[in-house]
Design an enzyme around this catalytic site. Structure first.
Site, short mmCIF file in Angstrom:
data_model
loop_
_atom_site.label_atom_id
_atom_site.label_comp_id
_atom_site.label_asym_id
_atom_site.label_seq_id
_atom_site.Cartn_x
_atom_site.Cartn_y
_atom_site.Cartn_z
N CYS A 8 12.10 -10.48 7.37
CA CYS A 8 11.77 -8.96 7.43
C CYS A 8 10.59 -9.05 8.60
O CYS A 8 10.22 -9.73 9.44
CB CYS A 8 11.10 -8.55 6.20
SG CYS A 8 9.48 -9.20 5.64
N ARG A 14 9.39 -7.92 1.63
CA ARG A 14 10.60 -8.50 1.28
C ARG A 14 11.08 -9.65 1.47
O ARG A 14 11.75 -9.99 0.75
CB ARG A 14 11.49 -7.24 2.38
CG ARG A 14 10.99 -5.59 1.96
CD ARG A 14 11.93 -4.74 3.23
NE ARG A 14 11.05 -5.27 4.56
CZ ARG A 14 11.59 -4.53 5.59
NH1 ARG A 14 12.58 -3.99 5.54
NH2 ARG A 14 10.95 -4.79 6.81
N ASP A 125 10.79 -1.03 3.44
CA ASP A 125 9.69 -1.84 3.32
C ASP A 125 8.69 -1.28 2.28
O ASP A 125 8.18 -0.15 2.62
CB ASP A 125 9.15 -1.87 4.77
CG ASP A 125 7.86 -2.94 4.72
OD1 ASP A 125 7.54 -3.32 3.90
OD2 ASP A 125 7.64 -3.35 6.01
#
Length: 160
Positions: A8, A14, A125
């Site tokens: 990520c 994440r 996100d």
């Protein structure tokens, strides 16, 4: 050894959530001897830091360990060292494509590519959205489907 890297932007929300969930999943399936799992971020802002406190809270709520996890930045070598490089969104994919010099060994896909629902395009996100529950649900669905694909790709059965 099947090597899976989750990616990520900063490697604090994440991708560490996916790494921790996937680790627990393969442990429950008694497949840990077949896997090496890691996560990384495109940026270097959080290198050496543990997962974000709200990520840790969500993982704690689910009884999932993130023990010893620290953020790191991805590098071009990772694209050859790992078999699967699993990104969380299109920007991650674009950044990974710019990072690679040659055709990588790794299969590079978004986690949501493994989810059968075509209306789900990326894992948002939660650092920006605050939606840690939604992120967890997408990580869970994506990781379950990813493991099924890997088991097919490598003729693995749980408990082997």
């Amino acid at each position: 050894m099947i090597k899976v890297l989750f990616v990520c932007l900063g490697n604090i929300c994440r991708s560490p959530m996916a790494e921790a969930y996937f680790r627990q999943l393969i442990h429950k399936k008694n497949l840990e001897n077949h896997f090496e799992i890691d996560s990384a971020g495109m940026g270097d802002w959080h290198v050496g830091k543990p997962p974000y406190h709200k990520t840790r809270e969500k993982l704690d709520e689910q009884g999932i360990s993130y023990q010893g996890m620290k953020a790191r930045q991805i590098n071009a070598r990772d694209l050859d060292a790992f078999d699967y490089v699993i990104a969380m969104d299109d920007q991650n994919i674009d950044d990974l494509n710019r990072l690679r010099i040659e055709v990588p060994k790794a299969i590079v896909k978004k986690l949501t590519d493994y989810i059968a629902d075509d209306s789900i395009d990326y894992v948002p996100d939660p650092y920006h959205t605050g939606a840690f529950d939604e992120t967890y649900q997408l990580v869970e669905a994506g990781c379950l489907a990813l493991l099924e694909q890997i088991k097919k790709d490598h003729q693995l059965e749980s408990g082997q």
